[in-house]
Design an enzyme around this catalytic site. Structure first.
Site, PDB file in Angstrom:
ATOM      1  N   LYS A 196       0.825  -1.219   0.000  1.00  0.00           N
ATOM      2  CA  LYS A 196       0.000   0.000   0.000  1.00  0.00           C
ATOM      3  C   LYS A 196       0.859   1.269   0.000  1.00  0.00           C
ATOM      4  O   LYS A 196       0.603   2.194  -0.764  1.00  0.00           O
ATOM      5  CB  LYS A 196      -0.930   0.032   1.233  1.00  0.00           C
ATOM      6  CG  LYS A 196      -1.922  -1.118   1.292  1.00  0.00           C
ATOM      7  CD  LYS A 196      -2.934  -0.934   2.420  1.00  0.00           C
ATOM      8  CE  LYS A 196      -2.342  -1.044   3.809  1.00  0.00           C
ATOM      9  NZ  LYS A 196      -1.881  -2.393   4.183  1.00  0.00           N
ATOM     10  N   ARG A 209     -10.066   0.406   8.341  1.00  0.00           N
ATOM     11  CA  ARG A 209      -9.671  -0.970   8.664  1.00  0.00           C
ATOM     12  C   ARG A 209     -10.814  -1.732   9.317  1.00  0.00           C
ATOM     13  O   ARG A 209     -10.649  -2.918   9.622  1.00  0.00           O
ATOM     14  CB  ARG A 209      -8.485  -0.947   9.619  1.00  0.00           C
ATOM     15  CG  ARG A 209      -7.125  -1.105   8.944  1.00  0.00           C
ATOM     16  CD  ARG A 209      -6.085  -1.035  10.042  1.00  0.00           C
ATOM     17  NE  ARG A 209      -4.851  -1.684   9.774  1.00  0.00           N
ATOM     18  CZ  ARG A 209      -3.765  -1.066   9.314  1.00  0.00           C
ATOM     19  NH1 ARG A 209      -3.800   0.189   8.976  1.00  0.00           N
ATOM     20  NH2 ARG A 209      -2.633  -1.728   9.188  1.00  0.00           N
ATOM     21  N   ARG A 253      11.148  -6.598   5.385  1.00  0.00           N
ATOM     22  CA  ARG A 253      11.033  -5.181   5.747  1.00  0.00           C
ATOM     23  C   ARG A 253      11.515  -4.952   7.173  1.00  0.00           C
ATOM     24  O   ARG A 253      12.196  -3.971   7.456  1.00  0.00           O
ATOM     25  CB  ARG A 253       9.571  -4.717   5.592  1.00  0.00           C
ATOM     26  CG  ARG A 253       9.395  -3.217   5.799  1.00  0.00           C
ATOM     27  CD  ARG A 253       8.002  -2.760   5.441  1.00  0.00           C
ATOM     28  NE  ARG A 253       7.035  -3.139   6.457  1.00  0.00           N
ATOM     29  CZ  ARG A 253       5.716  -2.915   6.359  1.00  0.00           C
ATOM     30  NH1 ARG A 253       5.222  -2.310   5.293  1.00  0.00           N
ATOM     31  NH2 ARG A 253       4.899  -3.275   7.315  1.00  0.00           N
ATOM     32  N   ARG A 289      11.418  -1.882  11.603  1.00  0.00           N
ATOM     33  CA  ARG A 289      10.069  -1.572  12.088  1.00  0.00           C
ATOM     34  C   ARG A 289       9.661  -2.598  13.146  1.00  0.00           C
ATOM     35  O   ARG A 289       9.669  -3.807  12.893  1.00  0.00           O
ATOM     36  CB  ARG A 289       9.100  -1.558  10.892  1.00  0.00           C
ATOM     37  CG  ARG A 289       7.809  -0.861  11.228  1.00  0.00           C
ATOM     38  CD  ARG A 289       6.940  -0.727  10.014  1.00  0.00           C
ATOM     39  NE  ARG A 289       5.606  -1.182  10.356  1.00  0.00           N
ATOM     40  CZ  ARG A 289       4.537  -0.984   9.627  1.00  0.00           C
ATOM     41  NH1 ARG A 289       4.642  -0.338   8.494  1.00  0.00           N
ATOM     42  NH2 ARG A 289       3.368  -1.431  10.009  1.00  0.00           N
ATOM     43  N   ARG A 322      -1.186  -9.600  13.321  1.00  0.00           N
ATOM     44  CA  ARG A 322      -1.733  -8.582  12.404  1.00  0.00           C
ATOM     45  C   ARG A 322      -2.523  -9.241  11.272  1.00  0.00           C
ATOM     46  O   ARG A 322      -3.523  -8.682  10.805  1.00  0.00           O
ATOM     47  CB  ARG A 322      -0.602  -7.704  11.848  1.00  0.00           C
ATOM     48  CG  ARG A 322      -0.094  -6.696  12.893  1.00  0.00           C
ATOM     49  CD  ARG A 322       1.329  -6.278  12.628  1.00  0.00           C
ATOM     50  NE  ARG A 322       1.498  -5.490  11.428  1.00  0.00           N
ATOM     51  CZ  ARG A 322       2.646  -5.419  10.747  1.00  0.00           C
ATOM     52  NH1 ARG A 322       3.704  -6.109  11.126  1.00  0.00           N
ATOM     53  NH2 ARG A 322       2.712  -4.661   9.680  1.00  0.00           N
TER      54      ARG A 322
HETATM   55  P1  AMP Z   1       0.189   0.243   9.123  1.00  0.00           P
HETATM   56  O1  AMP Z   1       1.426   1.046   9.018  1.00  0.00           O
HETATM   57  O2  AMP Z   1      -0.937   0.777   8.307  1.00  0.00           O
HETATM   58  O3  AMP Z   1       0.420  -1.233   8.878  1.00  0.00           O
HETATM   59  O4  AMP Z   1      -0.318   0.359  10.645  1.00  0.00           O
HETATM   60  C1  AMP Z   1       0.491  -0.090  11.739  1.00  0.00           C
HETATM   61  C2  AMP Z   1      -0.363  -0.253  12.991  1.00  0.00           C
HETATM   62  O5  AMP Z   1      -0.986   1.003  13.334  1.00  0.00           O
HETATM   63  C3  AMP Z   1      -1.535  -1.230  12.867  1.00  0.00           C
HETATM   64  O6  AMP Z   1      -1.126  -2.577  13.098  1.00  0.00           O
HETATM   65  C4  AMP Z   1      -2.483  -0.710  13.953  1.00  0.00           C
HETATM   66  O7  AMP Z   1      -2.036  -1.081  15.251  1.00  0.00           O
HETATM   67  C5  AMP Z   1      -2.307   0.801  13.833  1.00  0.00           C
HETATM   68  N1  AMP Z   1      -3.272   1.387  12.863  1.00  0.00           N
HETATM   69  C6  AMP Z   1      -2.969   1.980  11.663  1.00  0.00           C
HETATM   70  N2  AMP Z   1      -4.084   2.357  11.016  1.00  0.00           N
HETATM   71  C7  AMP Z   1      -5.128   2.000  11.811  1.00  0.00           C
HETATM   72  C8  AMP Z   1      -6.534   2.085  11.677  1.00  0.00           C
HETATM   73  N3  AMP Z   1      -7.110   2.623  10.575  1.00  0.00           N
HETATM   74  N4  AMP Z   1      -7.309   1.607  12.683  1.00  0.00           N
HETATM   75  C9  AMP Z   1      -6.752   1.068  13.797  1.00  0.00           C
HETATM   76  N5  AMP Z   1      -5.436   0.920  13.975  1.00  0.00           N
HETATM   77  C10 AMP Z   1      -4.606   1.378  13.002  1.00  0.00           C
END
Ligand code: AMP
Length: 189
Positions: A14, A89, A128, A134, A145
């Site tokens: 993404k 999400r 990654r 990260r 996840r």
């Molecule tokens: P990402 O970088 O989008 O993979 O997000 C990393 C982490 O941030 C996720 O595993 C969630 O813990 C939190 N997070 C990011 N976006 C959301 C969302 N829209 N709703 C809830 N938690 C989020």
């Protein structure tokens, strides 16, 4: 106004594809994950709360993330449109996004679903984690996840199919080939 939801499991590409979409179409970008990681880096109260959820591979509460999204959206002036990356999400987040956009006389234009098999997702996320450090890209958190994605996030595919906004994208292949499929979907809008 182009409002694009870029969708897919963790590791589906993404962020990478968002960069290309921004470069070609000049859109604003909201990555809720990036916002939260910046808060953690800056040591804010929100960052402390977010870290607890992120380290466990869990989603933040809808109300909290919807507030964050609304304030970022309000900061965009004279926008040609927005790429929503990592949001929505959950179904309540998708409903909140629709309401926020409708209040501005807009709607989601398309939801691009980057489809990548789970074995490849795990391989990409481990790589990654090794390259970027990260914190949530470790095997234990990756597995959590993916469960959260399958249970809470993937139902959004049906939500956007019902809305007539769903677009499947083959997320496996070269970055160029994937972007070509994305660009052709956007150009048809
Ligand atoms: P990402 O970088 O989008 O993979 O997000 C990393 C982490 O941030 C996720 O595993 C969630 O813990 C939190 N997070 C990011 N976006 C959301 C969302 N829209 N709703 C809830 N938690 C989020």
């Amino acid at each position: 106004m182009l409002n694009i939801v870029i969708f897919g499991a963790p590791g589906s590409g993404k962020g990478t594809q968002s960069e290309r979409i921004i470069a070609k179409y000049g859109l604003n970008h909201i990555s809720t994950g990036d916002v939260l990681r910046a808060e953690i880096k800056n040591g804010t109260e929100l960052g402390k709360v977010a870290k607890g959820y992120i380290d466990q591979g869990q989603l933040l509460p809808d109300a909290l993330i919807i507030d964050i999204l609304a304030s970022v959206l309000d900061s965009f002036k004279e926008s040609k449109g927005v790429i929503f990356d990592g949001f929505p999400r959950t179904i309540p987040q998708a409903e909140a996004l629709k309401k926020m956009l409708n209040e501005r006389g807009q709607d989601v234009s398309v939801m691009l679903d980057l489809d990548v098999p789970e074995a490849e997702l795990i391989e990409r996320l481990i790589k990654r984690g090794q390259e970027s450090g990260r914190a949530d890209d470790n095997m234990e958190t990756i597995k959590k996840r993916l469960v959260v994605y399958n249970e809470q996030t993937s139902p959004l595919k049906d939500y956007y199919k019902t809305e007539g906004k769903y677009q499947h994208i083959n997320g496996v292949g070269t970055m160029e080939a994937i972007f070509a499929e994305i660009a052709s979907a956007i150009d048809k809008l």
